[in-house]
Design a protein around this motif. Structure first.
Motif, PDB file in Angstrom:
ATOM      1  N   ALA A  21      -9.731   3.400  -2.291  1.00  0.00           N
ATOM      2  CA  ALA A  21     -11.001   3.289  -2.237  1.00  0.00           C
ATOM      3  C   ALA A  21     -11.086   1.350  -2.548  1.00  0.00           C
ATOM      4  CB  ALA A  21     -11.945   3.847  -2.805  1.00  0.00           C
ATOM      5  N   THR A  22     -10.781   1.237  -3.536  1.00  0.00           N
ATOM      6  CA  THR A  22     -10.993  -0.319  -3.886  1.00  0.00           C
ATOM      7  C   THR A  22     -10.735  -1.286  -3.310  1.00  0.00           C
ATOM      8  OG1 THR A  22     -10.897   0.656  -6.322  1.00  0.00           O
ATOM      9  CG2 THR A  22     -10.898  -1.241  -6.014  1.00  0.00           C
ATOM     10  N   ALA A  23      -9.259  -0.637  -2.582  1.00  0.00           N
ATOM     11  CA  ALA A  23      -8.722  -1.337  -1.170  1.00  0.00           C
ATOM     12  C   ALA A  23      -9.589  -1.367  -0.423  1.00  0.00           C
ATOM     13  CB  ALA A  23      -8.030  -0.755  -0.782  1.00  0.00           C
ATOM     14  N   ILE A  43       1.451   3.774   0.838  1.00  0.00           N
ATOM     15  CA  ILE A  43       0.386   2.443   0.331  1.00  0.00           C
ATOM     16  C   ILE A  43       0.402   1.890   1.874  1.00  0.00           C
ATOM     17  CG2 ILE A  43       0.189   2.276  -1.967  1.00  0.00           C
ATOM     18  CD1 ILE A  43       2.914   0.691  -1.411  1.00  0.00           C
ATOM     19  N   GLU A  44       1.851   1.973   2.314  1.00  0.00           N
ATOM     20  CA  GLU A  44       2.007   1.455   4.032  1.00  0.00           C
ATOM     21  C   GLU A  44       1.341   2.369   4.590  1.00  0.00           C
ATOM     22  OE1 GLU A  44       6.257   2.161   4.541  1.00  0.00           O
ATOM     23  OE2 GLU A  44       6.645   0.414   3.803  1.00  0.00           O
ATOM     24  N   ALA A  45       0.533   3.611   4.680  1.00  0.00           N
ATOM     25  CA  ALA A  45      -0.309   3.967   5.367  1.00  0.00           C
ATOM     26  C   ALA A  45      -1.642   2.683   5.396  1.00  0.00           C
ATOM     27  CB  ALA A  45      -0.455   5.543   5.680  1.00  0.00           C
ATOM     28  N   LEU A  46      -1.773   3.076   3.641  1.00  0.00           N
ATOM     29  CA  LEU A  46      -3.145   2.367   3.886  1.00  0.00           C
ATOM     30  C   LEU A  46      -3.308   0.771   4.155  1.00  0.00           C
ATOM     31  CD1 LEU A  46      -5.864   2.645   2.467  1.00  0.00           C
ATOM     32  CD2 LEU A  46      -4.689   1.693   0.393  1.00  0.00           C
ATOM     33  N   ALA A  47      -2.340   0.433   4.334  1.00  0.00           N
ATOM     34  CA  ALA A  47      -2.602  -0.964   4.649  1.00  0.00           C
ATOM     35  C   ALA A  47      -2.494  -1.120   5.774  1.00  0.00           C
ATOM     36  CB  ALA A  47      -1.093  -2.165   4.248  1.00  0.00           C
ATOM     37  N   ALA A  48      -1.272  -0.451   6.610  1.00  0.00           N
ATOM     38  CA  ALA A  48      -1.444   0.166   8.196  1.00  0.00           C
ATOM     39  C   ALA A  48      -3.147  -0.057   8.883  1.00  0.00           C
ATOM     40  CB  ALA A  48      -0.762   0.790   9.328  1.00  0.00           C
ATOM     41  N   GLU A  49      -4.056   1.051   8.266  1.00  0.00           N
ATOM     42  CA  GLU A  49      -4.683   1.488   8.741  1.00  0.00           C
ATOM     43  C   GLU A  49      -6.183   0.505   7.955  1.00  0.00           C
ATOM     44  OE1 GLU A  49      -9.010   3.186   5.377  1.00  0.00           O
ATOM     45  OE2 GLU A  49      -6.731   4.426   5.351  1.00  0.00           O
ATOM     46  N   LEU A  50      -5.855  -0.416   7.759  1.00  0.00           N
ATOM     47  CA  LEU A  50      -6.847  -1.783   7.586  1.00  0.00           C
ATOM     48  C   LEU A  50      -6.662  -2.967   8.203  1.00  0.00           C
ATOM     49  CD1 LEU A  50      -6.599  -2.034   2.884  1.00  0.00           C
ATOM     50  CD2 LEU A  50      -9.244  -1.222   4.622  1.00  0.00           C
ATOM     51  N   THR A  51      -5.549  -2.701   8.033  1.00  0.00           N
ATOM     52  CA  THR A  51      -4.880  -4.000   9.569  1.00  0.00           C
ATOM     53  C   THR A  51      -5.532  -3.603  10.549  1.00  0.00           C
ATOM     54  OG1 THR A  51      -3.170  -4.883   7.643  1.00  0.00           O
ATOM     55  CG2 THR A  51      -2.677  -5.497  10.416  1.00  0.00           C
ATOM     56  N   ALA A  52      -5.451  -2.080  11.082  1.00  0.00           N
ATOM     57  CA  ALA A  52      -5.957  -1.793  12.382  1.00  0.00           C
ATOM     58  C   ALA A  52      -7.387  -1.832  12.314  1.00  0.00           C
ATOM     59  CB  ALA A  52      -5.219  -0.094  12.451  1.00  0.00           C
ATOM     60  N   ALA A  53      -8.193  -1.950  10.506  1.00  0.00           N
ATOM     61  CA  ALA A  53      -9.833  -2.213  10.721  1.00  0.00           C
ATOM     62  C   ALA A  53      -9.810  -3.147  11.624  1.00  0.00           C
ATOM     63  CB  ALA A  53     -10.192  -1.556  10.072  1.00  0.00           C
ATOM     64  N   GLY A  54      -8.720  -4.446  10.985  1.00  0.00           N
ATOM     65  CA  GLY A  54      -8.703  -5.900  11.788  1.00  0.00           C
ATOM     66  C   GLY A  54      -8.880  -6.845  10.155  1.00  0.00           C
ATOM     67  N   HIS A  55      -8.981  -6.059   8.855  1.00  0.00           N
ATOM     68  CA  HIS A  55      -8.413  -6.519   7.808  1.00  0.00           C
ATOM     69  C   HIS A  55      -7.046  -7.084   7.407  1.00  0.00           C
ATOM     70  CE1 HIS A  55     -12.413  -5.250   6.701  1.00  0.00           C
ATOM     71  NE2 HIS A  55     -12.017  -3.708   7.044  1.00  0.00           N
ATOM     72  N   LEU A  56      -7.409  -7.801   6.439  1.00  0.00           N
ATOM     73  CA  LEU A  56      -6.274  -8.848   5.492  1.00  0.00           C
ATOM     74  C   LEU A  56      -5.500  -7.301   4.795  1.00  0.00           C
ATOM     75  CD1 LEU A  56      -6.553 -12.400   5.836  1.00  0.00           C
ATOM     76  CD2 LEU A  56      -5.268 -10.782   7.312  1.00  0.00           C
ATOM     77  N   ALA A  57      -4.247  -6.855   4.812  1.00  0.00           N
ATOM     78  CA  ALA A  57      -3.778  -5.617   4.155  1.00  0.00           C
ATOM     79  C   ALA A  57      -2.093  -5.941   3.984  1.00  0.00           C
ATOM     80  CB  ALA A  57      -3.813  -4.998   4.232  1.00  0.00           C
ATOM     81  N   THR A  58      -1.715  -6.062   2.629  1.00  0.00           N
ATOM     82  CA  THR A  58       0.064  -5.793   2.791  1.00  0.00           C
ATOM     83  C   THR A  58       0.156  -4.693   1.299  1.00  0.00           C
ATOM     84  OG1 THR A  58      -0.054  -8.583   2.604  1.00  0.00           O
ATOM     85  CG2 THR A  58       2.094  -7.073   1.544  1.00  0.00           C
ATOM     86  N   ALA A  59       1.462  -4.267   2.057  1.00  0.00           N
ATOM     87  CA  ALA A  59       1.759  -3.000   0.643  1.00  0.00           C
ATOM     88  C   ALA A  59       2.917  -3.412  -0.034  1.00  0.00           C
ATOM     89  CB  ALA A  59       2.251  -1.991   1.689  1.00  0.00           C
ATOM     90  N   TYR A  60       3.114  -2.776  -1.421  1.00  0.00           N
ATOM     91  CA  TYR A  60       4.101  -3.310  -2.402  1.00  0.00           C
ATOM     92  C   TYR A  60       4.345  -2.078  -3.056  1.00  0.00           C
ATOM     93  CZ  TYR A  60       7.887  -6.365  -4.586  1.00  0.00           C
ATOM     94  OH  TYR A  60       8.500  -6.231  -5.711  1.00  0.00           O
ATOM     95  N   ALA A  61       5.309  -1.497  -2.859  1.00  0.00           N
ATOM     96  CA  ALA A  61       5.588  -0.462  -3.753  1.00  0.00           C
ATOM     97  C   ALA A  61       6.137  -0.553  -5.203  1.00  0.00           C
ATOM     98  CB  ALA A  61       7.892   0.794  -3.687  1.00  0.00           C
ATOM     99  N   LEU A  62       5.625  -0.090  -6.065  1.00  0.00           N
ATOM    100  CA  LEU A  62       5.480  -0.774  -7.221  1.00  0.00           C
ATOM    101  C   LEU A  62       4.994   0.501  -8.422  1.00  0.00           C
ATOM    102  CD1 LEU A  62       6.019  -3.355  -8.973  1.00  0.00           C
ATOM    103  CD2 LEU A  62       3.534  -3.740  -8.972  1.00  0.00           C
ATOM    104  N   ASP A  63       6.518   0.692  -9.676  1.00  0.00           N
ATOM    105  CA  ASP A  63       6.258   1.693 -10.498  1.00  0.00           C
ATOM    106  C   ASP A  63       5.709   0.388 -11.805  1.00  0.00           C
ATOM    107  OD1 ASP A  63       5.962   2.932 -13.107  1.00  0.00           O
ATOM    108  OD2 ASP A  63       7.702   3.299 -12.232  1.00  0.00           O
ATOM    109  N   VAL A  64       4.287   0.648 -12.108  1.00  0.00           N
ATOM    110  CA  VAL A  64       4.508  -0.501 -13.488  1.00  0.00           C
ATOM    111  C   VAL A  64       4.052  -0.081 -14.870  1.00  0.00           C
ATOM    112  CG1 VAL A  64       1.752  -1.062 -11.900  1.00  0.00           C
ATOM    113  CG2 VAL A  64       1.530   0.685 -13.951  1.00  0.00           C
ATOM    114  N   THR A  65       5.238   0.309 -14.895  1.00  0.00           N
ATOM    115  CA  THR A  65       5.676   0.970 -16.033  1.00  0.00           C
ATOM    116  C   THR A  65       7.249   0.063 -16.309  1.00  0.00           C
ATOM    117  OG1 THR A  65       6.883   2.380 -15.106  1.00  0.00           O
ATOM    118  CG2 THR A  65       4.699   2.875 -16.928  1.00  0.00           C
TER     119      THR A  65
END
Length: 257
Positions: A21-23, A43-65
């Protein structure tokens, strides 16, 4: 900022709930969002959704630990002219056992994600945030970081750690062009938080919100995070606690019968 002057915002734990939601909210507010989480497909699906809506978005798989992975991610961000915002959202709760019988493995995992994960990403991106000349670090803690409750000690301890990390960082970097904001939500109903806490037991998860007319939503919290980030640069929202009207404290909730 990007070559087009668009501010870059990194969001951890963006595969669902508050992170996703924050994205969406930050993208709508004009940020290029870099969404990270362990679940690459989400996250790839989220980035695709945002891009399709005209926004700039990049997905990166990451484990913060995983510190090596975090450092590699920070190096990847060098391709952007700057990094302006970091939203440390990755976290979560496991179990609701009393101290006497709590599983140390659960405690360790919660601390690793909520505190050490936040430390990893903040340390790795702080030089870039500082170099931007106008950086913001957001730590998503919880009202659990400001008061305890029975059955919650492991999660409470982890969120107290996140709170102290944010508070201390703010003291240590005062005078630099980086703000440190802590957002501490109370009862938020998302699709996964309670279910994950109770390891998929949907009946137990449902009882958390039983009788509560309107718990906070992920969008409520994301709207608050975005509001804090988009204040003028000289305005720092040090700490903002938010709860639904039905929740007066961590242990006092109005439930309709």
């Amino acid at each position: 900022m990007s070559a087009t002057g668009t501010p870059i915002a990194v969001i951890t734990g963006a595969s669902s709930g508050i992170g996703a939601a924050t994205a969406r909210h930050l993208a709508a507010a004009g940020h290029h969002v870099v969404v990270t989480a362990r679940r690459k497909d989400r996250i790839e699906a989220l980035a695709a959704e945002l891009t399709a809506a005209g926004h700039l978005a990049t997905a990166y798989a990451l484990d913060v630990t995983d510190r090596a992975a975090v450092d590699a991610f920070a190096a990847e961000l060098d391709r952007f002219p700057s990094v302006n915002v970091l939203v440390n959202n990755a976290g979560g709760a496991l179990g609701a056992d009393p101290v006497a019988t709590g599983d140390p493995a659960d405690w360790r995992q919660m601390y690793e994600t909520n505190v050490i994960g936040t430390l990893h990403v903040t340390q790795a991106l702080l030089p870039a945030l500082t170099a931007s000349g106008d950086g913001t670090v957001v730590v998503l803690s919880s009202t659990a970081g400001h008061g305890t409750y029975e059955g919650g000690a492991g999660y409470v301890a982890a969120k107290h750690g996140a709170h102290v990390l944010a508070e201390t960082l703010r003291l240590e970097i005062v005078g630099t062009p980086v703000r440190v904001i802590e957002i501490a939500p109370g009862m938020v109903r998302t699709e996964e938080f309670a279910s994950t806490r109770f390891r998929g037991d949907e009946e137990k998860a449902a009882k958390v919100y039983e009788g509560v007319a309107e718990p906070l939503t992920a969008d409520d919290v994301a709207d608050t995070i975005t509001w804090a980030i988009t204040r003028p640069s000289h305005v720092n929202v040090d700490l903002l606690l938010l709860r639904p009207r039905a929740q007066a404290s961590n242990t006092k909730v109005h439930r309709e019968v």
